[in-house]
Write a protein that holds these residues in place. Structure first.
Motif, PDB file in Angstrom:
ATOM      1  N   PRO A 132      19.863 -35.996-113.891  1.00 25.21           N
ATOM      2  CA  PRO A 132      18.531 -35.481-113.574  1.00 25.21           C
ATOM      3  C   PRO A 132      18.043 -34.135-113.788  1.00 25.21           C
ATOM      4  O   PRO A 132      17.578 -33.358-112.786  1.00 25.21           O
ATOM      5  N   PHE A 133      18.388 -33.531-114.791  1.00 22.40           N
ATOM      6  CA  PHE A 133      18.306 -32.072-115.355  1.00 22.40           C
ATOM      7  C   PHE A 133      16.975 -31.418-115.115  1.00 22.40           C
ATOM      8  O   PHE A 133      16.675 -30.169-115.173  1.00 22.40           O
ATOM      9  N   GLY A 134      15.961 -32.523-115.171  1.00 18.99           N
ATOM     10  CA  GLY A 134      14.395 -31.915-115.082  1.00 18.99           C
ATOM     11  C   GLY A 134      14.012 -31.523-113.725  1.00 18.99           C
ATOM     12  O   GLY A 134      13.049 -31.101-113.527  1.00 18.99           O
ATOM     13  N   TYR A 135      14.829 -31.854-112.748  1.00 19.34           N
ATOM     14  CA  TYR A 135      14.387 -31.506-111.468  1.00 19.34           C
ATOM     15  C   TYR A 135      15.173 -30.386-110.942  1.00 19.34           C
ATOM     16  O   TYR A 135      16.433 -30.158-111.283  1.00 19.34           O
ATOM     17  N   THR A 136      14.630 -29.721-110.020  1.00 18.32           N
ATOM     18  CA  THR A 136      15.386 -28.676-109.146  1.00 18.32           C
ATOM     19  C   THR A 136      16.397 -29.286-108.318  1.00 18.32           C
ATOM     20  O   THR A 136      16.249 -30.756-108.168  1.00 18.32           O
ATOM     21  N   ALA A 137      17.333 -28.741-107.880  1.00 20.58           N
ATOM     22  CA  ALA A 137      18.152 -29.437-106.907  1.00 20.58           C
ATOM     23  C   ALA A 137      17.473 -29.921-105.680  1.00 20.58           C
ATOM     24  O   ALA A 137      17.850 -31.103-105.392  1.00 20.58           O
TER      25      ALA A 137
ATOM     26  N   PHE B 150      25.363 -44.458-105.922  1.00 15.01           N
ATOM     27  CA  PHE B 150      26.192 -43.350-106.352  1.00 15.01           C
ATOM     28  C   PHE B 150      24.819 -42.089-106.788  1.00 15.01           C
ATOM     29  O   PHE B 150      23.838 -42.706-107.282  1.00 15.01           O
ATOM     30  N   VAL B 151      24.768 -40.945-106.173  1.00 15.57           N
ATOM     31  CA  VAL B 151      23.768 -40.277-106.303  1.00 15.57           C
ATOM     32  C   VAL B 151      24.260 -39.243-106.929  1.00 15.57           C
ATOM     33  O   VAL B 151      25.189 -38.474-107.043  1.00 15.57           O
ATOM     34  N   SER B 152      23.686 -39.016-108.164  1.00 12.09           N
ATOM     35  CA  SER B 152      23.979 -38.006-109.426  1.00 12.09           C
ATOM     36  C   SER B 152      23.880 -36.576-108.596  1.00 12.09           C
ATOM     37  O   SER B 152      23.134 -36.103-108.010  1.00 12.09           O
ATOM     38  N   GLY B 153      24.917 -35.836-109.302  1.00  9.30           N
ATOM     39  CA  GLY B 153      24.827 -34.141-109.150  1.00  9.30           C
ATOM     40  C   GLY B 153      23.758 -33.842-109.576  1.00  9.30           C
ATOM     41  O   GLY B 153      23.013 -34.301-110.571  1.00  9.30           O
TER      42      GLY B 153
ATOM     43  N   GLY C 253      21.377 -31.079-111.892  1.00  6.66           N
ATOM     44  CA  GLY C 253      21.583 -30.690-113.429  1.00  6.66           C
ATOM     45  C   GLY C 253      21.762 -32.042-114.123  1.00  6.66           C
ATOM     46  O   GLY C 253      21.312 -33.032-113.985  1.00  6.66           O
ATOM     47  N   TYR C 254      22.789 -31.784-114.988  1.00  8.22           N
ATOM     48  CA  TYR C 254      23.496 -32.760-115.893  1.00  8.22           C
ATOM     49  C   TYR C 254      24.400 -33.571-115.045  1.00  8.22           C
ATOM     50  O   TYR C 254      25.581 -33.807-115.720  1.00  8.22           O
ATOM     51  N   ASN C 255      24.266 -33.755-113.873  1.00  9.62           N
ATOM     52  CA  ASN C 255      25.173 -34.219-112.968  1.00  9.62           C
ATOM     53  C   ASN C 255      26.406 -33.380-112.845  1.00  9.62           C
ATOM     54  O   ASN C 255      27.665 -33.616-112.701  1.00  9.62           O
ATOM     55  N   ASP C 256      26.265 -31.944-113.086  1.00  7.97           N
ATOM     56  CA  ASP C 256      27.360 -31.182-113.211  1.00  7.97           C
ATOM     57  C   ASP C 256      27.722 -30.288-112.069  1.00  7.97           C
ATOM     58  O   ASP C 256      28.747 -29.658-112.027  1.00  7.97           O
ATOM     59  N   ASP C 257      26.930 -30.657-110.748  1.00 13.25           N
ATOM     60  CA  ASP C 257      27.299 -29.998-109.752  1.00 13.25           C
ATOM     61  C   ASP C 257      27.045 -30.922-108.583  1.00 13.25           C
ATOM     62  O   ASP C 257      25.827 -31.324-108.519  1.00 13.25           O
ATOM     63  N   VAL C 258      28.000 -31.202-107.561  1.00  6.59           N
ATOM     64  CA  VAL C 258      27.651 -32.314-106.473  1.00  6.59           C
ATOM     65  C   VAL C 258      27.440 -31.365-105.210  1.00  6.59           C
ATOM     66  O   VAL C 258      27.184 -32.083-104.020  1.00  6.59           O
TER      67      VAL C 258
END
Length: 348
Positions: A178-183, A206-209, A211-216
C-alpha cells in the motif's frame, strides 16, 4: 498441560478474558479475542507456522481482469482447477517442504464465474493441509499503491470472507504493498477493514507493512491492529550490501515485531546459476538471500517466497511441466531451495 473442568459457558468466557488480560499485563503477545461466531478458530500468533510460496499470475498479479495463477486458465471449471492445483501444490510440498501458499484476488475475479472455478485452488490447498493467504492486488491502470475502487474492494472482501471466514486455514491480506498511503493513512484503512469484518479472527489477518510492505514497525505499534499478523517484503534489488548490512537492514524493518511478522515476499534469481550455498559468495543476491534466510530462522519468523511458481519469472523457484491436469514441478536452483528450507528450520 490442559485440564478439563466442568464450567458454564459464561464462566469459561470470563476465565479466558482474565487469562488474556494477565498475559497483556505481563508483556506477552496475544491475539485479541474474536467474536463468538469465530469461536474455536482463534489462536496465539506464531509466524513460524508459515512455510510458503507465492503462486502468481504471469502478469505479476496486477490485472484489470481476473487473476489467473500460472498453469490455470479461465476456461477451467472448478474440478479442473482443483485437479491442477492439487498437482502444483503437491509439487510445492514435495520439492520444498512448503505448507502455505499465497494467492492473489481482485474484484474482477471474486464473485464472477471465474471465482466459482478459482475457489478450487483454495479448496485443494486446504484439503491438502496447506494454509492459504489471499491478498488483494490493485490493477496496472492505477498501480499507485492505493485501493482502485473502495466500494468494489469492500464487496470483494465481503464475498471472500463469507466464503472462507469459517475456514481456519484461510488468511486474509487486505492489500498488497500500500505504498500510495502514508503510514498513518494505511493504518486507518487496515483498521477499517478489521471493523468491517468483526467475525474474522484477527489471528487470520495479515496487515501489510507501510510503503511497499517494507517496514512493519508503524503497523506493529498501532493498538487498533493488535492481534493481527504483519506482512513484510524485502528484496535484494533494493540495494547493494554486505551480508552483515543486509541482516541489519532486515532487522531494522522488523523492529521488535518478529513474532507477528511473516516475510511474505522475498526472492532472488533462480534461473541464472547463482550458488546460494556459497557462504563466501560476493554476489549481492547471494549475500542478500543468505542474510534473509538466516535472519528469518534466527528470529523464528515464517516466510513465503516470491514466487514459488510464476511462468516467465527468473525468480521462480519452480518450473512447471506437463499439460492438462497432469502437471508437475521441478526446482530451478537446488541451492536456492536449500536456503529456503534452511530459513524454515527444515535443514541445518
Amino acid at each position: 498441560m490442559r485440564i478439563r473442568v466442568r464450567t458454564s459457558p459464561a464462566a469459561r468466557r470470563l476465565r479466558a478474558l482474565l487469562a488474556a488480560t494477565a498475559l497483556l499485563v505481563a508483556g506477552g503477545t496475544v491475539a485479541l479475542s474474536a467474536p463468538a461466531s469465530a469461536a474455536g478458530q482463534h489462536r496465539a500468533l506464531d509466524s513460524s507456522r508459515f512455510r510458503g510460496v507465492n503462486w502468481a499470475d504471469p502478469r505479476d498479479n496486477y490485472a484489470e481482469d481476473p487473476v489467473v495463477p500460472s498453469g490455470l486458465s479461465t476456461s477451467d471449471g472448478y474440478a479442473t482447477v482443483k485437479a491442477k492445483a492439487t498437482a502444483i501444490l503437491t509439487g510445492f510440498r514435495h520439492e520444498l517442504g512448503a505448507d502455505t501458499v499465497r494467492l492473489p484476488v481482485n474484484p474482477y475475479s471474486v464473485g464472477t464465474g471465474w471465482w466459482n472455478s478459482y475457489t478450487g485452488a483454495v479448496d485443494a490447498a486446504t484439503g491438502l493441509g496447506f494454509k492459504v493467504v489471499l491478498g488483494y492486488w490493485e490493477g496496472p491502470a492505477h498501480k499507485d499503491g492505493r485501493i482502485d475502487d473502495t466500494a468494489a474492494w469492500r464487496s470483494m472482501w465481503n464475498t471472500v470472507t463469507a466464503k472462507y471466514g469459517g475456514n481456519a486455514s484461510v488468511y486474509f491480506e487486505p492489500m498488497n504493498e500500500p505504498f500510495g498511503y502514508t503510514a498513518s493513512a494505511w493504518a486507518d484503512t487496515a483498521a477499517s477493514w478489521l471493523s468491517d469484518h468483526p467475525g474474522v479472527p484477527r489471528s487470520r489477518v495479515f496487515v501489510s507493512g507501510s510503503g511497499y510492505n517494507d517496514d512493519v514497525t508503524s503497523v506493529c505499534a498501532d493498538p487498533r491492529l493488535s492481534g493481527t499478523y504483519l506482512s513484510l517484503h524485502h528484496y535484494g534489488f533494493w540495494g547493494t550490501h554486505t551480508y552483515g548490512e543486509w541482516v541489519k537492514d532486515f532487522r531494522n524493518r522488523v523492529g521488535g515485531c518478529a513474532a507477528r511478522t511473516v516475510l511474505d515476499e522475498f526472492g532472488a534469481p533462480m534461473t541464472t546459476g547463482l550458488d546460494y550455498g556459497d557462504a563466501a559468495g560476493t554476489d549481492n543476491f547471494v549475500r542478500y538471500l543468505r542474510a534473509d534466510t538466516d535472519t528469518v530462522r534466527s528470529l523464528g519468523m515464517g516466510s513465503v517466497y516470491w514466487p514459488g511458481l510464476r511462468t516467465g519469472d527468473t525468480y521462480s523457484m519452480e518450473a512447471l511441466h506437463g499439460s492438462g491436469t497432469a502437471l508437475s514441478l521441478t526446482t530451478n536452483n537446488a541451492s536456492g531451495a536449500d536456503r529456503l528450507r534452511h530459513g524454515w528450520a527444515l535443514t541445518p
